[in-house]
Design a protein around this motif. Sequence first.
Motif, PDB file in Angstrom:
ATOM      1  N   TYR A  35     -26.051  -7.730   1.006  1.00 15.19           N
ATOM      2  CA  TYR A  35     -25.836  -6.554   0.146  1.00 15.19           C
ATOM      3  C   TYR A  35     -24.566  -6.679  -0.695  1.00 15.19           C
ATOM      4  O   TYR A  35     -24.369  -5.911  -1.626  1.00 15.19           O
ATOM      5  N   VAL A  36     -23.705  -7.617  -0.313  1.00 16.64           N
ATOM      6  CA  VAL A  36     -22.405  -7.731  -0.986  1.00 16.64           C
ATOM      7  C   VAL A  36     -22.584  -8.168  -2.447  1.00 16.64           C
ATOM      8  O   VAL A  36     -22.023  -7.541  -3.369  1.00 16.64           O
ATOM      9  N   GLY A  37     -23.369  -9.224  -2.652  1.00 18.53           N
ATOM     10  CA  GLY A  37     -23.595  -9.744  -4.013  1.00 18.53           C
ATOM     11  C   GLY A  37     -24.211  -8.682  -4.921  1.00 18.53           C
ATOM     12  O   GLY A  37     -23.661  -8.392  -6.003  1.00 18.53           O
ATOM     13  N   PRO A  38     -25.347  -8.066  -4.502  1.00 18.05           N
ATOM     14  CA  PRO A  38     -25.957  -7.038  -5.357  1.00 18.05           C
ATOM     15  C   PRO A  38     -25.014  -5.872  -5.668  1.00 18.05           C
ATOM     16  O   PRO A  38     -24.999  -5.354  -6.785  1.00 18.05           O
ATOM     17  N   LEU A  39     -24.180  -5.482  -4.698  1.00 17.72           N
ATOM     18  CA  LEU A  39     -23.240  -4.381  -4.949  1.00 17.72           C
ATOM     19  C   LEU A  39     -22.176  -4.806  -5.971  1.00 17.72           C
ATOM     20  O   LEU A  39     -21.866  -4.067  -6.908  1.00 17.72           O
ATOM     21  N   ALA A  40     -21.640  -6.033  -5.776  1.00 21.90           N
ATOM     22  CA  ALA A  40     -20.601  -6.521  -6.700  1.00 21.90           C
ATOM     23  C   ALA A  40     -21.172  -6.655  -8.109  1.00 21.90           C
ATOM     24  O   ALA A  40     -20.519  -6.298  -9.091  1.00 21.90           O
ATOM     25  N   SER A  41     -22.411  -7.137  -8.208  1.00 25.16           N
ATOM     26  CA  SER A  41     -22.963  -7.337  -9.552  1.00 25.16           C
ATOM     27  C   SER A  41     -23.256  -6.006 -10.243  1.00 25.16           C
ATOM     28  O   SER A  41     -23.401  -5.957 -11.457  1.00 25.16           O
ATOM     29  N   ARG A  42     -23.300  -4.915  -9.491  1.00 26.91           N
ATOM     30  CA  ARG A  42     -23.453  -3.586 -10.108  1.00 26.91           C
ATOM     31  C   ARG A  42     -22.109  -2.904 -10.343  1.00 26.91           C
ATOM     32  O   ARG A  42     -22.038  -1.720 -10.603  1.00 26.91           O
ATOM     33  N   GLY A  43     -21.033  -3.657 -10.156  1.00 30.76           N
ATOM     34  CA  GLY A  43     -19.711  -3.125 -10.528  1.00 30.76           C
ATOM     35  C   GLY A  43     -18.975  -2.405  -9.420  1.00 30.76           C
ATOM     36  O   GLY A  43     -17.924  -1.798  -9.660  1.00 30.76           O
ATOM     37  N   ALA A  44     -19.504  -2.456  -8.176  1.00 35.93           N
ATOM     38  CA  ALA A  44     -18.783  -1.809  -7.073  1.00 35.93           C
ATOM     39  C   ALA A  44     -17.559  -2.639  -6.692  1.00 35.93           C
ATOM     40  O   ALA A  44     -17.572  -3.867  -6.821  1.00 35.93           O
ATOM     41  N   ALA A  45     -16.519  -1.973  -6.212  1.00 35.66           N
ATOM     42  CA  ALA A  45     -15.371  -2.672  -5.623  1.00 35.66           C
ATOM     43  C   ALA A  45     -15.705  -2.827  -4.143  1.00 35.66           C
ATOM     44  O   ALA A  45     -15.576  -1.883  -3.365  1.00 35.66           O
ATOM     45  N   VAL A  46     -16.187  -4.024  -3.794  1.00 37.59           N
ATOM     46  CA  VAL A  46     -16.745  -4.214  -2.453  1.00 37.59           C
ATOM     47  C   VAL A  46     -15.723  -4.823  -1.514  1.00 37.59           C
ATOM     48  O   VAL A  46     -14.974  -5.730  -1.905  1.00 37.59           O
ATOM     49  N   VAL A  47     -15.714  -4.348  -0.280  1.00 38.83           N
ATOM     50  CA  VAL A  47     -14.947  -5.024   0.756  1.00 38.83           C
ATOM     51  C   VAL A  47     -15.940  -5.429   1.854  1.00 38.83           C
ATOM     52  O   VAL A  47     -16.681  -4.601   2.382  1.00 38.83           O
ATOM     53  N   ALA A  48     -15.970  -6.747   2.094  1.00 36.53           N
ATOM     54  CA  ALA A  48     -16.905  -7.319   3.071  1.00 36.53           C
ATOM     55  C   ALA A  48     -16.171  -7.472   4.402  1.00 36.53           C
ATOM     56  O   ALA A  48     -15.153  -8.158   4.475  1.00 36.53           O
ATOM     57  N   LEU A  49     -16.699  -6.819   5.450  1.00 36.68           N
ATOM     58  CA  LEU A  49     -16.030  -6.823   6.763  1.00 36.68           C
ATOM     59  C   LEU A  49     -16.972  -7.402   7.808  1.00 36.68           C
ATOM     60  O   LEU A  49     -18.153  -7.034   7.856  1.00 36.68           O
ATOM     61  N   ASP A  50     -16.455  -8.288   8.638  1.00 34.41           N
ATOM     62  CA  ASP A  50     -17.286  -8.836   9.705  1.00 34.41           C
ATOM     63  C   ASP A  50     -16.385  -9.371  10.817  1.00 34.41           C
ATOM     64  O   ASP A  50     -15.252  -9.792  10.570  1.00 34.41           O
ATOM     65  N   LEU A  51     -16.960  -9.358  12.016  1.00 35.58           N
ATOM     66  CA  LEU A  51     -16.255  -9.878  13.183  1.00 35.58           C
ATOM     67  C   LEU A  51     -16.065 -11.386  13.089  1.00 35.58           C
ATOM     68  O   LEU A  51     -15.140 -11.944  13.682  1.00 35.58           O
ATOM     69  N   SER A  52     -16.955 -12.044  12.349  1.00 37.01           N
ATOM     70  CA  SER A  52     -16.992 -13.508  12.338  1.00 37.01           C
ATOM     71  C   SER A  52     -16.436 -14.083  11.045  1.00 37.01           C
ATOM     72  O   SER A  52     -16.940 -13.781   9.949  1.00 37.01           O
TER      73      SER A  52
END
Length: 280
Positions: free
Chosen positions: A74-91
């Motif tokens: 979901y990160v790529g599609p959100l970024a390409s729509r202009g969202a300021a995305v923060v990707a968080l994961d345990l790994s």
Amino acid sequence: MKAARSRKGVTLELRTDRAYLATTAYADDGPLTDRMALYEHQRPRIDLEAEVLARLGEVAGRRVADIGCGNGRYVGPLASRGAAVVALDLSVGMLRSVTAPARVGRAVADAQALPVRARSLDAALAMHMLYHVPDPALALREAARTLRPGGRFVAAVGGPRHLAEAGELWRRLLEGTGVQDEAADIDLINRRVPKDALARLLGEHFAEVECSLLASTVVLQDPGPLVRHMLSSTAARAAAARGLDISNRLRGALEEAIGKDGAFWLTTEVALFSARAGGN
Ligand SMILES: C[S@@+](CC[C@H](N)C(=O)[O-])C[C@H]1O[C@@H](n2cnc3c(N)ncnc32)[C@H](O)[C@@H]1O
């Protein structure tokens, strides 16, 4: 595999064990990619990215966190729509596998203690990850804390019949091996957070909770995709740790079913939730 040798609750413990998740199950995106490949055979295909984006509405210029982002579906599609995305994961391995523009923020983080300021997000996702969190209620409280009032939260877990046919096949393969007797929870599918429990928990922390059950079917004419899916699971790892290698039997059983019926059909169900943060 720290918890694999205990007499009971083998996979249940592993499924929420941070070290196991970060360094084995999700050390890199290989196993997740193997599981996701099964859905190339889904008919009709459910476009989960589109379903999530529809629930988020306009995201351009909005700050969106993807909690337990995995390989960034979901990160790529959100970024390409202009969202300021923060990707968080345990790994850290999963974060490395995310393909996204450099401006996308990335951080190793536990959903139960997000490194995010209170009321600073417009939206947050927790897709197919809450069943890995030791305390899902705490993760929801954290998500609610970080969202501004009215901010949107979207989460998903498997529905009650998700891959039920694979689960039945899995249990049949384990019959007579002793593995089932030893392990309290050796189920193929992680069902720790059923949809009704998640609905209740969301109701405690959010307003306007809505759930859609998105159901479809995977149709296989070749055992390969399901064999790869099942062997990438924690259940198969736990069985292997007990000396049980089921890959040949699994392939044989699927070949027989496909030879007899022309295909192997699997139910897929996603319980997709959308909710709003209250005035916290
Ligand atoms: C099944 S994958 C889902 C990935 C992605 N959300 C998707 O839907 O494609 C689960 C992800 O949750 C991450 N995860 C597990 N426990 C977590 C926790 N307590 N906090 C943050 N991430 C976690 C795993 O490392 C993994 O990347």
